[in-house]
Design an enzyme around this catalytic site. Structure first.
Site, PDB file in Angstrom:
ATOM      1  N   ASP A 110       8.961 -11.047  16.351  1.00 10.17           N
ATOM      2  CA  ASP A 110       9.978 -12.206  15.913  1.00 10.17           C
ATOM      3  C   ASP A 110      11.313 -11.620  16.226  1.00 10.17           C
ATOM      4  O   ASP A 110      11.708 -10.817  16.319  1.00 10.17           O
ATOM      5  CB  ASP A 110       9.963 -12.118  14.347  1.00 10.17           C
ATOM      6  CG  ASP A 110       8.456 -12.548  13.791  1.00 10.17           C
ATOM      7  OD1 ASP A 110       7.921 -13.213  14.851  1.00 10.17           O
ATOM      8  OD2 ASP A 110       7.954 -12.062  12.751  1.00 10.17           O
TER       9      ASP A 110
ATOM     10  N   VAL B 267       2.711 -17.779   6.332  1.00 12.14           N
ATOM     11  CA  VAL B 267       2.179 -16.564   6.687  1.00 12.14           C
ATOM     12  C   VAL B 267       0.605 -16.490   6.773  1.00 12.14           C
ATOM     13  O   VAL B 267      -0.062 -17.013   6.030  1.00 12.14           O
ATOM     14  CB  VAL B 267       2.653 -15.488   5.423  1.00 12.14           C
ATOM     15  CG1 VAL B 267       2.228 -14.187   5.897  1.00 12.14           C
ATOM     16  CG2 VAL B 267       4.200 -15.469   5.405  1.00 12.14           C
ATOM     17  N   ALA B 268       0.391 -15.979   7.931  1.00 13.53           N
ATOM     18  CA  ALA B 268      -0.940 -15.884   8.089  1.00 13.53           C
ATOM     19  C   ALA B 268      -1.873 -15.016   7.164  1.00 13.53           C
ATOM     20  O   ALA B 268      -1.326 -13.980   6.669  1.00 13.53           O
ATOM     21  CB  ALA B 268      -1.378 -15.425   9.628  1.00 13.53           C
TER      22      ALA B 268
ATOM     23  N   SER C  22      -3.246 -12.479  11.930  1.00 17.90           N
ATOM     24  CA  SER C  22      -1.848 -12.497  12.401  1.00 17.90           C
ATOM     25  C   SER C  22      -1.912 -11.830  13.752  1.00 17.90           C
ATOM     26  O   SER C  22      -2.455 -10.888  14.005  1.00 17.90           O
ATOM     27  CB  SER C  22      -0.892 -11.964  11.586  1.00 17.90           C
ATOM     28  OG  SER C  22       0.392 -11.370  12.215  1.00 17.90           O
TER      29      SER C  22
ATOM     30  N   GLN D 110       0.438  -6.901   6.477  1.00 17.40           N
ATOM     31  CA  GLN D 110       0.024  -8.501   6.565  1.00 17.40           C
ATOM     32  C   GLN D 110      -0.358  -9.098   5.216  1.00 17.40           C
ATOM     33  O   GLN D 110      -0.035 -10.026   4.613  1.00 17.40           O
ATOM     34  CB  GLN D 110      -0.717  -8.877   7.699  1.00 17.40           C
ATOM     35  CG  GLN D 110      -0.961 -10.286   7.982  1.00 17.40           C
ATOM     36  CD  GLN D 110       0.524 -10.691   8.528  1.00 17.40           C
ATOM     37  OE1 GLN D 110       1.192 -10.203   9.142  1.00 17.40           O
ATOM     38  NE2 GLN D 110       0.439 -12.117   8.243  1.00 17.40           N
TER      39      GLN D 110
ATOM     40  N   HIS E 123       8.885 -16.583  16.975  1.00 14.78           N
ATOM     41  CA  HIS E 123       7.669 -15.940  16.978  1.00 14.78           C
ATOM     42  C   HIS E 123       7.266 -15.990  18.653  1.00 14.78           C
ATOM     43  O   HIS E 123       6.724 -16.957  19.160  1.00 14.78           O
ATOM     44  CB  HIS E 123       6.727 -16.411  16.301  1.00 14.78           C
ATOM     45  CG  HIS E 123       5.389 -15.864  16.312  1.00 14.78           C
ATOM     46  ND1 HIS E 123       4.811 -14.574  15.660  1.00 14.78           N
ATOM     47  CD2 HIS E 123       4.235 -15.866  17.355  1.00 14.78           C
ATOM     48  CE1 HIS E 123       3.745 -14.369  15.799  1.00 14.78           C
ATOM     49  NE2 HIS E 123       3.412 -14.992  16.953  1.00 14.78           N
TER      50      HIS E 123
ATOM     51  N   GLU F   1       7.252 -21.922  14.468  1.00 14.84           N
ATOM     52  CA  GLU F   1       8.109 -20.541  14.359  1.00 14.84           C
ATOM     53  C   GLU F   1       8.706 -20.396  15.614  1.00 14.84           C
ATOM     54  O   GLU F   1       8.344 -19.637  16.770  1.00 14.84           O
ATOM     55  CB  GLU F   1       7.099 -19.621  14.196  1.00 14.84           C
ATOM     56  CG  GLU F   1       6.432 -19.454  12.875  1.00 14.84           C
ATOM     57  CD  GLU F   1       5.501 -18.513  12.489  1.00 14.84           C
ATOM     58  OE1 GLU F   1       5.347 -17.336  13.412  1.00 14.84           O
ATOM     59  OE2 GLU F   1       5.020 -18.204  11.425  1.00 14.84           O
TER      60      GLU F   1
HETATM   61 ZN    ZN Z   1       5.939 -13.715  14.039  1.00 17.81          ZN
END
Ligand code: ZN
Length: 266
Positions: free
Chosen positions: A194, A179-180, A185, A161, A243, A240
């Site tokens: 995803d 993006v985290a 995440s 990540q 997700h 998202e």
């Molecule tokens: Zn995701």
């Protein structure tokens, strides 16, 4: 008299420790600077897992966000609050989105299993066992209804990540919300996937929202314990549609009733 001064000092010190935020560095090295800009001179270089105390001052510039810590300024993009302490696996419905503390780099659930390759875009994608079983049931039900859906991403380690996050900053700039940060995440929980169409159309793109596969997921995923947490009106990340997060059937049902059903009319 001396004792009184000492006690006052102690109280001031304890108050300061209680109110000052502690941050830790999550990149390999980070320069502490004399002022909030990359043009300011370097005081010293900090390293992964070093801890700094905030003075409470922050400066938001068009490039990076900065906070003042004891001894200088550091970029907020490369630090985070101290990670939470975790013993064993986190509960299935654990909500990390409103937590001050990120997951620790060491956190990896001990019940990760591989998702069968036939459901995946690439090999060796993993989820926690309960989520993996529910996912397979969901994807089989989708197939029965005529929709071929595959998994593009599942469990991601903290370190993986971090690489994604650092790449995203280079690609989209420091204030990106795609993006985290590492430790932030849902993929690190081993409970998020995803999803995409098998033919790859609209892969990780907003247009996935316009596909019948997405519509099927919105209307059915909660029955299998999955929800789409980052929908249009969430305040944390960009939308998202691909997700999905496993939270268990009961919680997913509640989420559906609260956010998704009403959203149809928005
Ligand atoms: Zn995701």
């Amino acid at each position: 008299m001396k004792r009184k001064i000492f006690l006052t000092f102690l109280i001031v010190l304890l108050t300061f420790i209680a109110t000052a935020d502690k941050f830790y560095i999550f990149v390999d090295s980070l320069n502490m600077r004399t002022c909030p800009s990359v043009n300011c001179s370097v005081v010293k270089t900090l390293h992964f897992k070093d801890v700094v105390n905030s003075t409470g001052k922050a400066e938001y510039t068009p490039s990076f966000d900065w906070i003042e810590v004891e001894g200088g300024w550091v970029s907020l993009q490369y630090i985070d609050y101290l990670p939470m302490k975790v013993n064993g696996n986190l509960p299935i419905d654990f909500d990390m989105n409103y937590s001050d503390s990120p997951l620790p780099p060491e956190y990896e659930p001990n019940d990760l299993v591989e998702i069968p390759a036939e459901y995946c875009f690439k090999p060796e994608l993993k989820l926690r066992k309960e989520a993996e079983e529910a996912l397979v049931q969901m994807l089989n039900a989708a197939k029965k209804a005529g929709y071929e859906i595959i998994v593009v991403s599942a469990y991601r380690s903290w370190y993986y990540q971090r690489n994604l996050y650092l790449d995203a900053i280079i690609k989209y700039g420091p204030d990106q919300t795609a993006v985290a940060k590492p430790g932030r995440s849902e993929h690190q929980l081993g409970l998020a996937v995803d999803l995409a169409r098998k033919d790859g159309k609209c892969l990780l793109l907003k247009c996935f929202k316009n596909t019948p596969e997405y519509r099927w997921l919105v209307n059915n995923s909660y029955k299998f314990g999955f929800v789409q947490p980052y929908f249009k009106y969430n305040i944390l990340y960009m939308e998202e549609p691909w997700h999905f997060r496993y939270i268990g059937k009961e919680a997913a049902n509640e989420f559906y009733e609260t956010y998704i059903k009403s959203r149809e009319n928005m």
